[in-house]
Design a protein around this motif. Structure first.
Motif, PDB file in Angstrom:
ATOM      1  N   ALA A 163      10.656  65.466  38.373  1.00  0.00           N
ATOM      2  CA  ALA A 163       9.571  65.315  37.382  1.00  0.00           C
ATOM      3  C   ALA A 163       9.107  63.868  37.407  1.00  0.00           C
ATOM      4  O   ALA A 163       9.935  62.943  37.467  1.00  0.00           O
ATOM      5  CB  ALA A 163      10.080  65.691  36.000  1.00  0.00           C
ATOM      6  N   HIS A 164       7.800  63.682  37.412  1.00  0.00           N
ATOM      7  CA  HIS A 164       7.234  62.342  37.559  1.00  0.00           C
ATOM      8  C   HIS A 164       6.132  62.073  36.540  1.00  0.00           C
ATOM      9  O   HIS A 164       5.581  62.981  35.953  1.00  0.00           O
ATOM     10  CB  HIS A 164       6.659  62.183  38.971  1.00  0.00           C
ATOM     11  N   GLU A 165       5.835  60.774  36.449  1.00  0.00           N
ATOM     12  CA  GLU A 165       4.818  60.303  35.523  1.00  0.00           C
ATOM     13  C   GLU A 165       3.405  60.574  36.015  1.00  0.00           C
ATOM     14  O   GLU A 165       2.511  60.871  35.240  1.00  0.00           O
ATOM     15  CB  GLU A 165       4.979  58.773  35.422  1.00  0.00           C
ATOM     16  N   THR A 166       3.213  60.445  37.316  1.00  0.00           N
ATOM     17  CA  THR A 166       1.851  60.560  37.843  1.00  0.00           C
ATOM     18  C   THR A 166       1.772  61.551  38.998  1.00  0.00           C
ATOM     19  O   THR A 166       2.779  61.852  39.643  1.00  0.00           O
ATOM     20  CB  THR A 166       1.354  59.204  38.391  1.00  0.00           C
ATOM     21  N   GLU A 167       0.568  61.987  39.229  1.00  0.00           N
ATOM     22  CA  GLU A 167       0.334  62.896  40.333  1.00  0.00           C
ATOM     23  C   GLU A 167       0.654  62.229  41.662  1.00  0.00           C
ATOM     24  O   GLU A 167       1.252  62.832  42.547  1.00  0.00           O
ATOM     25  CB  GLU A 167      -1.134  63.364  40.322  1.00  0.00           C
ATOM     26  N   ALA A 168       0.280  60.967  41.774  1.00  0.00           N
ATOM     27  CA  ALA A 168       0.499  60.242  43.031  1.00  0.00           C
ATOM     28  C   ALA A 168       1.990  60.151  43.341  1.00  0.00           C
ATOM     29  O   ALA A 168       2.417  60.308  44.486  1.00  0.00           O
ATOM     30  CB  ALA A 168      -0.110  58.856  42.945  1.00  0.00           C
ATOM     31  N   GLU A 169       2.772  59.910  42.274  1.00  0.00           N
ATOM     32  CA  GLU A 169       4.211  59.790  42.470  1.00  0.00           C
ATOM     33  C   GLU A 169       4.803  61.128  42.922  1.00  0.00           C
ATOM     34  O   GLU A 169       5.678  61.187  43.790  1.00  0.00           O
ATOM     35  CB  GLU A 169       4.834  59.400  41.128  1.00  0.00           C
ATOM     36  N   ALA A 170       4.323  62.207  42.321  1.00  0.00           N
ATOM     37  CA  ALA A 170       4.813  63.540  42.696  1.00  0.00           C
ATOM     38  C   ALA A 170       4.427  63.854  44.135  1.00  0.00           C
ATOM     39  O   ALA A 170       5.234  64.399  44.906  1.00  0.00           O
ATOM     40  CB  ALA A 170       4.250  64.598  41.753  1.00  0.00           C
ATOM     41  N   GLU A 171       3.231  63.488  44.498  1.00  0.00           N
ATOM     42  CA  GLU A 171       2.793  63.747  45.871  1.00  0.00           C
ATOM     43  C   GLU A 171       3.637  62.943  46.862  1.00  0.00           C
ATOM     44  O   GLU A 171       4.043  63.445  47.897  1.00  0.00           O
ATOM     45  CB  GLU A 171       1.304  63.404  46.017  1.00  0.00           C
ATOM     46  N   ALA A 172       3.941  61.704  46.496  1.00  0.00           N
ATOM     47  CA  ALA A 172       4.762  60.865  47.368  1.00  0.00           C
ATOM     48  C   ALA A 172       6.155  61.469  47.531  1.00  0.00           C
ATOM     49  O   ALA A 172       6.727  61.488  48.623  1.00  0.00           O
ATOM     50  CB  ALA A 172       4.852  59.451  46.805  1.00  0.00           C
ATOM     51  N   GLU A 173       6.702  61.982  46.444  1.00  0.00           N
ATOM     52  CA  GLU A 173       8.019  62.616  46.491  1.00  0.00           C
ATOM     53  C   GLU A 173       7.979  63.861  47.379  1.00  0.00           C
ATOM     54  O   GLU A 173       8.867  64.100  48.207  1.00  0.00           O
ATOM     55  CB  GLU A 173       8.466  63.008  45.072  1.00  0.00           C
TER      56      GLU A 173
END
Length: 493
Positions: A163-173
């Motif tokens: 679970a992440h704060e931002t969409e970009a972070e989730a995409e990077a993961e």
RNA sequence: CGGGGCGUGGCUCAGCCUGGUAGAGCACCUGGUUCGGGACCAGGGGGUCGGAGGUUCGAAUCCUCUCGCCCCGACCA
């Protein structure tokens, strides 16, 4: 005794596969239709896969946890696309303790729902993010047709959920974990895979985007070996997974999930094995070296066993997974066939002549191109001095590991077709099992469906740049419209 | 769910058509000789024929029902 030969791959690939699984004692059918018993030889491979992957997950900051197998049915039905995707394959428990349950429970087909339900309790603010967890578990999916390892009603896997704060972070993961799978498949499985996003129709039920790693098996069918999903906020919205942002507003978290399963064992078999049996890359071989002692008389036996035991201890101390095959009542020749069938990477023969010359004979399971070539019609035999043996063994194991990768990569490229622009030609290619077909696609579901209906082939992946052809297609192979992507098409498992 | 096939020692299968009370190969156990690419000889243990019912003096074999499995097609990691 003359054990029967395996079916040839070229004649009956699926019979060959089944026989390897059975004769190498990897797994067998359980009394329940579609489920399998994984035997020690097969489980040993899975354990080595787990160990390597688990380390990679930890190295990228993830922790293991465990969520239960029984999930309230209502959880599954909360996310519209998710239910739609999984409803047909759910196993549902309706009774417990001799009574009808008030709410049916499903055996998890995957754990998004229960996990995000729990995450919602654990997350208050952005300070609680990211959550980076993984679980090793079994899942159940009611399948119509099953194959050992490739598709069974219950299978073992790992599922990461973040679970992440931002969409970009989730995409990077999502992309990072796809990269972890890719690295694992290259370096450990010696299986070259192509990577990229799936088309909409092949996307995970409930995801924003699904990425996959796809291998090409020896029958030229594709195997999806791992997937990584950017779930967006779909599950967060349904399970109230909210956090207070840095700005003080209430936001839904961004989730990812990613998994690989015991299906990889099937992929391993179909990538490397040959008509003599299983072939296992050294990094995933439960036994890397088997020592076969050879002797006639009691005196010879004493001398040879002494030498074999010393080698055994030396290799073991050097960290090699070694086994000394001291079975009596089985001739050396019979042992050779047995270990070839079971996929042991290196066989080491030690006989009176070797003891005398202070050498051993090493026979690699697959011919090494950098060593002295085999005599025609014979296996490659390497005469190795006893001095510095464990170093040499390490080197040969590494050489075999890369040889298998090189062979698999060469085979895949030889069975990849690029530059086709005619749909008729594409149909003909699929008809004769040509492998991966790279062709232009306009991006429409209509064209994709048409191919699937007419040829049974599907878009396996829309390859990332490094996997694309040098010359990019300009037109959709189906409708002739402008190509938005180069897609890789193949029949698949 | 549609099409095809099959249930006989641990495994692969013969026997069933033309009922007479179970057989082969492999595996296993014992002893001996063997052992650098699947050894051999001798002796031995193990099945009541998927299940239920029926026909018959007698059923693995014929009839009825039933259960299960595998393969091919429609869904999927």
């Amino acid at each position: 005794m003359a054990e029967e030969k395996l079916p040839r791959r070229s004649e009956d690939f699926s019979a060959w596969y089944n026989e390897i699984v059975s004769r190498a004692e990897l797994a067998e059918h359980s009394p329940v239709r579609g489920s399998m018993v994984i035997r020690p030889n097969g489980y040993g491979i899975w354990e080595l896969m787990q160990q390597a992957l688990d380390k990679m997950f930890k190295d990228t900051g993830h922790q293991n946890a465990y969520f239960p197998m029984l999930i309230p049915l209502s959880f599954i039905t909360k996310e519209a696309k998710h239910v739609e995707g999984f409803a047909p394959e759910l196993a549902v428990v309706t009774q417990g303790g001799g009574k009808e349950l008030e709410e049916p429970l499903v055996l998890r087909p995957t754990s998004e729902t229960i996990i995000y339900h729990m995450y919602a309790k654990w997350v208050q603010s952005y300070r609680d993010l990211p959550i980076l967890m993984n679980q090793w578990a079994n899942v159940v999916r009611w399948e119509m047709r099953t194959r050992l390892f490739l598709r069974t009603m219950e299978f073992l896997w790992q599922e990461g959920h973040t679970a992440h704060e931002t969409e970009a972070e989730a995409e990077a993961e999502t992309l990072q974990m796809l990269g972890v799978y890719r690295t694992f498949m290259y370096d450990h499985m010696a299986m070259p895979v192509i990577c990229g996003p799936k088309s909409d129709s092949e996307r995970f039920a409930g995801a924003l985007r699904t990425y996959a790693v796809e291998g090409l098996m020896q029958d030229n069918k594709a195997l999806q070996a791992g997937t990584s999903h950017n779930l967006g906020q779909n599950f967060a919205k349904v399970f109230d997974l909210q956090f207070q942002s840095r700005e003080g507003t209430l936001e839904y978290a961004w989730n990812t999930s990613w998994g690989v399963s015991t299906r990889m064992v099937g992929g391993l078999i179909m990538t490397h094995s040959d008509d003599d049996g299983l072939v296992t890359p050294p990094k995933l071989a439960p036994v890397q070296v088997v020592i076969v002692p050879i002797f006639k008389t009691d005196v010879e036996q004493a001398v040879v066993m002494g030498a074999a035991d010393a080698v055994f201890r030396e290799l073991k101390a050097a960290g090699v997974r070694v086994k000394l095959d001291s079975r009596d009542s089985m001739s050396p020749g019979a042992k050779y066939y047995d270990h070839e069938l079971k996929g042991v990477p290196l066989r080491m023969e030690i006989g009176p002549k070797d003891v005398e010359k202070n050498t051993v004979v090493i026979v690699p399971r697959v011919e090494l191109s950098k060593e002295e070539a085999a005599k025609p019609g014979r296996k490659q035999k390497l005469f190795v001095p006893r001095e510095g043996l464990s170093e040499r063994v390490r080197q040969l194991l590494d050489a075999l590991q890369s040889q298998l990768f090189d062979n698999a990569l060469a085979r895949r490229e030889a069975n990849s077709v690029r530059g086709t622009t005619s749909y008729d030609e594409m149909k003909a290619l699929i008809e004769r099992d040509a492998g991966f077909i790279y062709a232009g696609w306009c991006g429409s579901a209509e064209c994709e469906t048409k191919v699937k209906e007419e040829t049974k082939a599907t878009i396996r992946v829309i390859p990332f740049e490094e996997f694309r052809s040098a010359v990019q297609p300009t037109h959709c192979i189906v409708c002739g419209g402008e190509a938005r992507h180069e897609a890789v098409w193949a029949k698949s498992y």
